[in-house]
Write a protein that holds these residues in place. Structure first.
Motif, short mmCIF file in Angstrom:
data_model
loop_
_atom_site.label_atom_id
_atom_site.label_comp_id
_atom_site.label_asym_id
_atom_site.label_seq_id
_atom_site.Cartn_x
_atom_site.Cartn_y
_atom_site.Cartn_z
N GLY A 1 0.81 -1.21 0.00
CA GLY A 1 0.00 0.00 0.00
C GLY A 1 0.84 1.25 0.00
O GLY A 1 2.01 1.23 -0.39
N SER A 2 0.25 2.35 0.47
CA SER A 2 0.90 3.65 0.40
C SER A 2 0.53 4.47 1.62
O SER A 2 -0.33 4.07 2.42
N VAL A 3 1.17 5.63 1.77
CA VAL A 3 0.90 6.54 2.89
C VAL A 3 0.80 7.96 2.34
O VAL A 3 1.58 8.35 1.46
N VAL A 4 -0.16 8.72 2.88
CA VAL A 4 -0.28 10.13 2.53
C VAL A 4 -0.32 10.95 3.82
O VAL A 4 -0.64 10.44 4.89
N ALA A 5 -0.01 12.23 3.70
CA ALA A 5 -0.19 13.17 4.80
C ALA A 5 -1.48 13.93 4.54
O ALA A 5 -1.62 14.63 3.53
N ASP A 6 -2.43 13.78 5.45
CA ASP A 6 -3.73 14.44 5.31
C ASP A 6 -3.61 15.85 5.91
O ASP A 6 -4.01 16.11 7.05
N THR A 7 -3.06 16.77 5.14
CA THR A 7 -2.69 18.08 5.67
C THR A 7 -3.88 18.93 6.07
O THR A 7 -3.73 19.88 6.85
N THR A 8 -5.07 18.63 5.55
CA THR A 8 -6.27 19.40 5.92
C THR A 8 -7.15 18.67 6.93
O THR A 8 -8.18 19.22 7.34
N GLY A 9 -6.77 17.44 7.30
CA GLY A 9 -7.60 16.69 8.23
C GLY A 9 -8.90 16.19 7.63
O GLY A 9 -9.89 16.00 8.34
N SER A 10 -8.91 15.94 6.31
CA SER A 10 -10.14 15.55 5.62
C SER A 10 -10.73 14.24 6.13
O SER A 10 -11.93 14.02 6.05
N GLY A 11 -9.87 13.37 6.67
CA GLY A 11 -10.35 12.08 7.15
C GLY A 11 -10.91 12.10 8.55
O GLY A 11 -11.45 11.10 9.03
N GLY A 12 -10.76 13.23 9.25
CA GLY A 12 -11.27 13.32 10.61
C GLY A 12 -10.32 12.81 11.67
O GLY A 12 -10.70 12.69 12.84
N TRP A 13 -9.08 12.55 11.29
CA TRP A 13 -8.09 12.05 12.25
C TRP A 13 -7.10 13.13 12.68
O TRP A 13 -6.10 12.83 13.32
N GLY A 14 -7.37 14.36 12.31
CA GLY A 14 -6.52 15.46 12.72
C GLY A 14 -5.72 16.03 11.57
O GLY A 14 -5.41 15.34 10.59
N THR A 15 -5.39 17.32 11.68
CA THR A 15 -4.60 17.99 10.66
C THR A 15 -3.20 17.40 10.60
O THR A 15 -2.54 17.22 11.62
N ASP A 16 -2.77 17.07 9.40
CA ASP A 16 -1.44 16.52 9.12
C ASP A 16 -1.27 15.10 9.64
O ASP A 16 -0.14 14.62 9.80
N ALA A 17 -2.37 14.39 9.91
CA ALA A 17 -2.26 12.97 10.25
C ALA A 17 -1.72 12.21 9.04
O ALA A 17 -2.03 12.53 7.89
N LEU A 18 -0.90 11.20 9.29
CA LEU A 18 -0.48 10.30 8.23
C LEU A 18 -1.49 9.17 8.12
O LEU A 18 -1.92 8.61 9.14
N VAL A 19 -1.88 8.84 6.90
CA VAL A 19 -2.89 7.82 6.66
C VAL A 19 -2.32 6.78 5.70
O VAL A 19 -1.82 7.12 4.62
N ALA A 20 -2.39 5.54 6.11
CA ALA A 20 -1.94 4.42 5.28
C ALA A 20 -3.13 3.79 4.58
O ALA A 20 -4.18 3.57 5.20
N ALA A 21 -2.98 3.51 3.29
CA ALA A 21 -3.96 2.75 2.53
C ALA A 21 -3.28 1.47 2.07
O ALA A 21 -2.17 1.52 1.51
N PHE A 22 -3.91 0.33 2.30
CA PHE A 22 -3.26 -0.94 2.02
C PHE A 22 -4.31 -2.00 1.74
O PHE A 22 -5.52 -1.81 2.01
N THR A 23 -3.87 -3.12 1.22
CA THR A 23 -4.76 -4.24 0.97
C THR A 23 -4.87 -5.11 2.21
O THR A 23 -3.85 -5.55 2.76
N SER A 24 -6.11 -5.35 2.66
CA SER A 24 -6.37 -6.30 3.74
C SER A 24 -6.63 -7.67 3.11
O SER A 24 -7.53 -7.82 2.27
N PHE A 25 -5.85 -8.64 3.53
CA PHE A 25 -5.98 -10.00 3.01
C PHE A 25 -6.61 -10.88 4.08
O PHE A 25 -6.08 -11.02 5.18
N ASP A 26 -7.76 -11.43 3.77
CA ASP A 26 -8.45 -12.33 4.69
C ASP A 26 -7.88 -13.74 4.51
O ASP A 26 -8.05 -14.35 3.45
N GLU A 27 -7.21 -14.23 5.52
CA GLU A 27 -6.51 -15.50 5.40
C GLU A 27 -7.46 -16.68 5.27
O GLU A 27 -7.06 -17.75 4.79
#
Length: 487
Positions: free
Chosen positions: A94-120
């Motif tokens: 996956g990847s990581v972004v810096a949410d500089t505006t806090g669009s995700g609701g986790w705070g300004t400049d929070a780092l957010v990881a997006a990745f594939t969840s694999f169900d074993e």
């Protein structure tokens, strides 16, 4: 981590352990351990994930975390950065972004990881997010995951970027066996809308994975073009240049023949560093995984498995065939150089040893310029010893550089004993990095790159130059390169 590597994910769990004290004199001195490429202390390492520049440092994951101030010296932070994963769930690439505006609701400049969840249990792959409040050291799994789920077992490896044209987040994710990249958009990193698919095109023989989407500058004009990189067939990468409007990628033309990122045998799943620092932009840099799935899990290393490549600076260049990717070793690598040794000679027919380079112990950089005589086949033998070698040969008549590792290692690895070819032409100038078990070759002023593993045995560090017909002139400068693992 690609879904083809479920066993490797299990290996990560089994092999993960707290990073040992680096005062241990045996750690990082194991056979086959590179000295200036990043490897973790003791575990599996796969695709580079979440490459960003943020807060004056570089961060990278797999999904253990590592940080660096220069992309050369890395500090391993932990083995498992994503916390709170549900039982029987593994994080893939996956990847990581810096949410500089806090669009995700986790705070300004929070780092957010997006990745594939694999169900074993079901083997289903879906896309999830996690957020960090400690500067990217760890991420907390979002409790309403997955954020995208198409009920597929072949849907993976998201790259998320911020699209300035639309003011939205964009995700590129692979529909692996359909040989497509799907694009989604979002305002908040949680709710995603599909916008388009791209592919199949170019190399679509078996699979597409690990898409990356970014802009590069064209050297001659300074204009920006979009580049889409896709890992193919669990073995190499292809790329496309084109336009992206935030929803659809439009290639410059229909790619009947693929353009490959690397002409070698072992370069995969690369990603660029997304820069969130308000400093002058000094270019776009990338890291790739030096491995191939044919033998990744059978590597003879004892400390773990997997190597990340050297950082490379990317650009585009106009050629007779159209726009082409240019890759150069990051300038920061020059801080590793020791005292230079030079060699200039008109070669006689035969082989000549270079003991000064041999003494560098398979941990060096070479700049080589060849002026071949007409019809000659000339080049270098690297990692020589016990009747084994890696042969780099240039054929003046065809303009082709060949990397032959068919007899390079005592290790028994399936599908390993192969050769790589690159057409470079002219009087070749090669920049070669040898690091114990890896070789990276930059030719044609960055237009051609060849990366290969060698697994040269300890003591198998001889270096030679050769000429079949003689009269070829060679100019060579060699630098021993310092280990990044010891003070």
């Amino acid at each position: 981590m690609a879904a083809t590597a479920f066993a490797a994910c299990l290996a990560l769990t089994v092999m993960a352990a707290p990073a040992p004290d680096t005062t241990d004199t045996m750690l990082y001195r194991e056979p086959y351990r590179p000295q200036y490429h990043f490897t973790p202390a003791h575990r599996w390492i796969g695709d580079p994930c979440g490459l960003i520049r943020h807060g004056g440092r570089y961060l990278a994951y797999s999904w253990g975390a590592a940080e660096s101030h220069d992309m050369v010296h890395w500090t391993e932070l932990n083995n498992n950065a994503i916390k709170g994963l549900p039982p029987h769930t593994a994080p893939f690439t996956g990847s990581v972004v810096a949410d500089t505006t806090g669009s995700g609701g986790w705070g300004t400049d929070a780092l957010v990881a997006a990745f594939t969840s694999f169900d074993e249990d079901s083997k289903k792959q879906s896309q999830s997010v996690a957020f960090s409040h400690d500067g990217g050291r760890t991420f907390q799994y979002y409790d309403l995951n997955p954020v995208i789920d198409i009920w597929s077992t072949e849907f993976r490896d998201p790259t998320v970027i911020r699209c300035e044209a639309t003011g939205k987040w964009v995700m590129a994710v692979a529909k692996a066996l359909e040989k497509k990249v799907a694009f989604y958009e979002s305002d908040d990193l949680k709710h995603w809308t599909w916008t388009s698919d791209f592919g199949p095109m170019g190399d679509n023989e078996r699979s597409w994975e690990c898409p990356d989407l970014f802009q590069l500058e064209v050297e001659e004009t300074g204009e920006k073009k979009w580049v889409l990189v896709v890992s193919v067939n669990w073995a190499r990468e292809q790329y496309f240049t084109g336009e992206f409007d935030g929803r659809t990628f439009t290639p410059d033309h229909a790619y009947a023949e693929p353009l490959y990122v690397d002409e070698g045998l072992d370069y995969y799943a690369s990603r660029v560093f997304q820069n969130y620092d308000p400093t002058p932009d000094d270019g776009v840099y990338t890291l790739g995984w030096v491995n191939t799935w044919d033998y990744a899990q059978q590597a003879p290393s004892t400390w773990g498995k997997g190597v990340w490549g050297l950082p490379r600076r990317l650009s585009l260049r106009h050629t007779d065939g159209g726009l082409r990717l240019v890759q150069q070793p990051a300038g920061a690598l020059e801080i590793l150089r020791g005292k230079a040794w030079t060699f200039r000679r008109r070669l006689s027919a035969g082989v000549e040893a270079l003991p000064k380079v041999t003494a560098m112990g398979n941990c060096y950089e070479l700049n080589v310029r060849l002026h071949p005589s007409k019809g000659d086949v000339c080049g270098l033998n690297l990692c020589c010893g016990d009747g084994r070698k890696v042969k780099l040969s240039y054929d003046e008549a065809s303009g082709i550089l060949t990397a032959d590792r068919t007899n390079s290692t005592p290790a028994e690895l399936p599908k390993f004993r192969r050769m790589a070819f690159a057409e470079i032409g002219g009087n070749p100038e090669l920049r070669i990095f040898v690091d114990k078990t890896t070789i990276e070759i930059f030719a044609a002023d960055g237009l051609k790159v060849m990366t290969l593993l060698t697994y040269a045995a300890p003591g198998q560090d001889g270096v030679e130059v050769f000429s079949l017909r003689g009269k070829t002139e060679v100019e060579l400068t060699a630098w021993p390169l310092a280990s990044t693992l010891f003070p």
